[in-house]
Motif scaffolding. Sequence first.
Motif, PDB file in Angstrom:
ATOM      1  N   VAL A 156      -6.237  -6.478  -1.453  1.00 37.39           N
ATOM      2  CA  VAL A 156      -5.513  -5.223  -1.221  1.00 37.39           C
ATOM      3  C   VAL A 156      -4.515  -4.961  -2.345  1.00 37.39           C
ATOM      4  CG1 VAL A 156      -3.773  -4.137   0.279  1.00 37.39           C
ATOM      5  CG2 VAL A 156      -5.836  -5.138   1.275  1.00 37.39           C
ATOM      6  N   ARG A 157      -3.742  -5.981  -2.724  1.00 33.96           N
ATOM      7  CA  ARG A 157      -2.758  -5.762  -3.790  1.00 33.96           C
ATOM      8  C   ARG A 157      -3.431  -5.448  -5.121  1.00 33.96           C
ATOM      9  NH1 ARG A 157      -0.729  -9.910  -1.078  1.00 33.96           N
ATOM     10  NH2 ARG A 157      -1.162 -11.438  -2.699  1.00 33.96           N
ATOM     11  N   LEU A 158      -4.534  -6.113  -5.420  1.00 35.67           N
ATOM     12  CA  LEU A 158      -5.256  -5.803  -6.660  1.00 35.67           C
ATOM     13  C   LEU A 158      -5.799  -4.373  -6.629  1.00 35.67           C
ATOM     14  CD1 LEU A 158      -7.174  -9.153  -7.245  1.00 35.67           C
ATOM     15  CD2 LEU A 158      -5.289  -8.243  -8.623  1.00 35.67           C
ATOM     16  N   ALA A 159      -6.327  -3.970  -5.486  1.00 37.56           N
ATOM     17  CA  ALA A 159      -6.843  -2.597  -5.357  1.00 37.56           C
ATOM     18  C   ALA A 159      -5.712  -1.581  -5.521  1.00 37.56           C
ATOM     19  CB  ALA A 159      -7.537  -2.418  -4.012  1.00 37.56           C
ATOM     20  N   MET A 160      -4.556  -1.860  -4.932  1.00 34.62           N
ATOM     21  CA  MET A 160      -3.435  -0.930  -5.050  1.00 34.62           C
ATOM     22  C   MET A 160      -2.906  -0.885  -6.475  1.00 34.62           C
ATOM     23  SD  MET A 160      -3.414   0.606  -2.302  1.00 34.62           S
ATOM     24  CE  MET A 160      -2.161   1.696  -2.950  1.00 34.62           C
ATOM     25  N   ASP A 161      -2.867  -2.031  -7.147  1.00 33.93           N
ATOM     26  CA  ASP A 161      -2.462  -2.028  -8.558  1.00 33.93           C
ATOM     27  C   ASP A 161      -3.400  -1.133  -9.358  1.00 33.93           C
ATOM     28  OD1 ASP A 161      -0.443  -3.827  -7.936  1.00 33.93           O
ATOM     29  OD2 ASP A 161      -1.484  -5.565  -8.783  1.00 33.93           O
ATOM     30  N   GLY A 162      -4.690  -1.246  -9.080  1.00 35.55           N
ATOM     31  CA  GLY A 162      -5.680  -0.427  -9.781  1.00 35.55           C
ATOM     32  C   GLY A 162      -5.521   1.051  -9.476  1.00 35.55           C
ATOM     33  N   LEU A 163      -5.268   1.390  -8.218  1.00 40.57           N
ATOM     34  CA  LEU A 163      -5.069   2.793  -7.844  1.00 40.57           C
ATOM     35  C   LEU A 163      -3.819   3.353  -8.514  1.00 40.57           C
ATOM     36  CD1 LEU A 163      -5.974   5.249  -6.205  1.00 40.57           C
ATOM     37  CD2 LEU A 163      -4.662   4.326  -4.273  1.00 40.57           C
ATOM     38  N   TRP A 164      -2.758   2.555  -8.555  1.00 39.77           N
ATOM     39  CA  TRP A 164      -1.501   2.982  -9.179  1.00 39.77           C
ATOM     40  C   TRP A 164      -1.707   3.272 -10.666  1.00 39.77           C
ATOM     41  CZ3 TRP A 164       2.144   0.097 -12.350  1.00 39.77           C
ATOM     42  CH2 TRP A 164       3.381   0.717 -12.481  1.00 39.77           C
ATOM     43  N   VAL A 165      -2.369   2.359 -11.373  1.00 41.90           N
ATOM     44  CA  VAL A 165      -2.631   2.571 -12.800  1.00 41.90           C
ATOM     45  C   VAL A 165      -3.553   3.774 -12.989  1.00 41.90           C
ATOM     46  CG1 VAL A 165      -3.695   1.585 -14.870  1.00 41.90           C
ATOM     47  CG2 VAL A 165      -2.175   0.184 -13.465  1.00 41.90           C
ATOM     48  N   SER A 166      -4.558   3.903 -12.131  1.00 40.46           N
ATOM     49  CA  SER A 166      -5.465   5.049 -12.205  1.00 40.46           C
ATOM     50  C   SER A 166      -4.686   6.363 -12.062  1.00 40.46           C
ATOM     51  CB  SER A 166      -6.525   4.941 -11.104  1.00 40.46           C
ATOM     52  OG  SER A 166      -7.342   6.075 -11.099  1.00 40.46           O
ATOM     53  N   ASP A 167      -3.737   6.396 -11.130  1.00 40.95           N
ATOM     54  CA  ASP A 167      -2.903   7.595 -10.948  1.00 40.95           C
ATOM     55  C   ASP A 167      -2.117   7.928 -12.203  1.00 40.95           C
ATOM     56  OD1 ASP A 167      -3.632   8.133  -8.362  1.00 40.95           O
ATOM     57  OD2 ASP A 167      -1.836   7.265  -7.447  1.00 40.95           O
ATOM     58  N   ILE A 168      -1.597   6.891 -12.843  1.00 45.41           N
ATOM     59  CA  ILE A 168      -0.802   7.107 -14.050  1.00 45.41           C
ATOM     60  C   ILE A 168      -1.682   7.659 -15.171  1.00 45.41           C
ATOM     61  CG2 ILE A 168       0.504   5.935 -15.882  1.00 45.41           C
ATOM     62  CD1 ILE A 168       1.565   4.075 -13.617  1.00 45.41           C
ATOM     63  N   LEU A 224       7.739   3.079 -16.537  1.00 44.17           N
ATOM     64  CA  LEU A 224       7.896   1.795 -15.869  1.00 44.17           C
ATOM     65  C   LEU A 224       6.753   0.855 -16.235  1.00 44.17           C
ATOM     66  CD1 LEU A 224       9.239  -0.030 -13.743  1.00 44.17           C
ATOM     67  CD2 LEU A 224       7.918   1.184 -12.013  1.00 44.17           C
ATOM     68  N   LEU A 225       5.528   1.360 -16.165  1.00 42.76           N
ATOM     69  CA  LEU A 225       4.362   0.536 -16.484  1.00 42.76           C
ATOM     70  C   LEU A 225       4.388   0.071 -17.928  1.00 42.76           C
ATOM     71  CD1 LEU A 225       1.605  -0.675 -15.715  1.00 42.76           C
ATOM     72  CD2 LEU A 225       0.580   1.512 -16.350  1.00 42.76           C
ATOM     73  N   ILE A 251       0.854  -1.201   0.000  1.00 45.81           N
ATOM     74  CA  ILE A 251       0.000   0.000   0.000  1.00 45.81           C
ATOM     75  C   ILE A 251       0.887   1.247   0.000  1.00 45.81           C
ATOM     76  CG2 ILE A 251      -1.593   1.379   1.397  1.00 45.81           C
ATOM     77  CD1 ILE A 251      -2.818  -1.369   2.311  1.00 45.81           C
ATOM     78  N   LYS A 252       1.866   1.257   0.876  1.00 52.36           N
ATOM     79  CA  LYS A 252       2.744   2.430   0.964  1.00 52.36           C
ATOM     80  C   LYS A 252       3.481   2.671  -0.355  1.00 52.36           C
ATOM     81  CE  LYS A 252       6.248   4.526   3.818  1.00 52.36           C
ATOM     82  NZ  LYS A 252       7.111   4.415   4.986  1.00 52.36           N
ATOM     83  N   ALA A 253       3.963   1.609  -0.963  1.00 48.10           N
ATOM     84  CA  ALA A 253       4.750   1.745  -2.194  1.00 48.10           C
ATOM     85  C   ALA A 253       3.910   2.193  -3.381  1.00 48.10           C
ATOM     86  CB  ALA A 253       5.443   0.426  -2.521  1.00 48.10           C
ATOM     87  N   PHE A 254       2.661   1.749  -3.445  1.00 53.05           N
ATOM     88  CA  PHE A 254       1.840   2.015  -4.627  1.00 53.05           C
ATOM     89  C   PHE A 254       0.698   3.000  -4.381  1.00 53.05           C
ATOM     90  CE2 PHE A 254       3.853  -2.017  -5.637  1.00 53.05           C
ATOM     91  CZ  PHE A 254       4.258  -1.800  -6.939  1.00 53.05           C
ATOM     92  N   SER A 255       0.699   3.652  -3.227  1.00 55.88           N
ATOM     93  CA  SER A 255      -0.455   4.485  -2.880  1.00 55.88           C
ATOM     94  C   SER A 255      -0.571   5.763  -3.686  1.00 55.88           C
ATOM     95  CB  SER A 255      -0.458   4.808  -1.387  1.00 55.88           C
ATOM     96  OG  SER A 255       0.673   5.581  -1.069  1.00 55.88           O
ATOM     97  N   ASP A 256       0.507   6.233  -4.253  1.00 52.95           N
ATOM     98  CA  ASP A 256       0.418   7.496  -4.984  1.00 52.95           C
ATOM     99  C   ASP A 256       1.565   7.598  -5.980  1.00 52.95           C
ATOM    100  OD1 ASP A 256       0.005  10.074  -5.881  1.00 52.95           O
ATOM    101  OD2 ASP A 256      -0.030  10.969  -3.882  1.00 52.95           O
ATOM    102  N   ALA A 257       1.260   7.363  -7.240  1.00 51.82           N
ATOM    103  CA  ALA A 257       2.302   7.428  -8.279  1.00 51.82           C
ATOM    104  C   ALA A 257       2.934   8.814  -8.325  1.00 51.82           C
ATOM    105  CB  ALA A 257       1.709   7.070  -9.643  1.00 51.82           C
TER     106      ALA A 257
END
Length: 157
Positions: A101-113, A62-63, A45-51
Amino acid sequence: MFRPGAPIDEIERDVEAMIIELVHELGRQADADPYRVGAEERAYIKAFSDARANSSHNQAGLLSTAIGRPNLAEALIYLNRRLDREDLDPREPAGIIGVIVRLAMDGLWVSDILDNTRFSPEERRRITDILTGLTYLTDKRLEQVVEEAKADIDIRK
């Protein structure tokens, strides 16, 4: 991260090095967490919470590079598969939360990008706070929550 006009092999080495460092950082953060249950998910969560906060890394680059060349993301793929195996173990009912949680964070990270204005800082904090809270659920508490949710659904029918 990527210098303009860099050859593809240099870009690939940079991407692979970034991902390997990310996996090591996730491990260090999880090891430093005083509460073992859910520690790896809280680190994720900490690593992927905000691109946007990870400005030292070209997140979109990177993506796109990792998608086009998944072999470069092997360290992260291996980590996720190991965590998935552990979290999907039927003897660990609350483990499934780690996958969610990891799937949600992956989604948030991509959404940020794709759209870094989709969520305000307060909305993002609310999302990550809820996901973080989920990482503390025990097997017993998860079973209670599921039963309560089923009861609520039955009442509405």
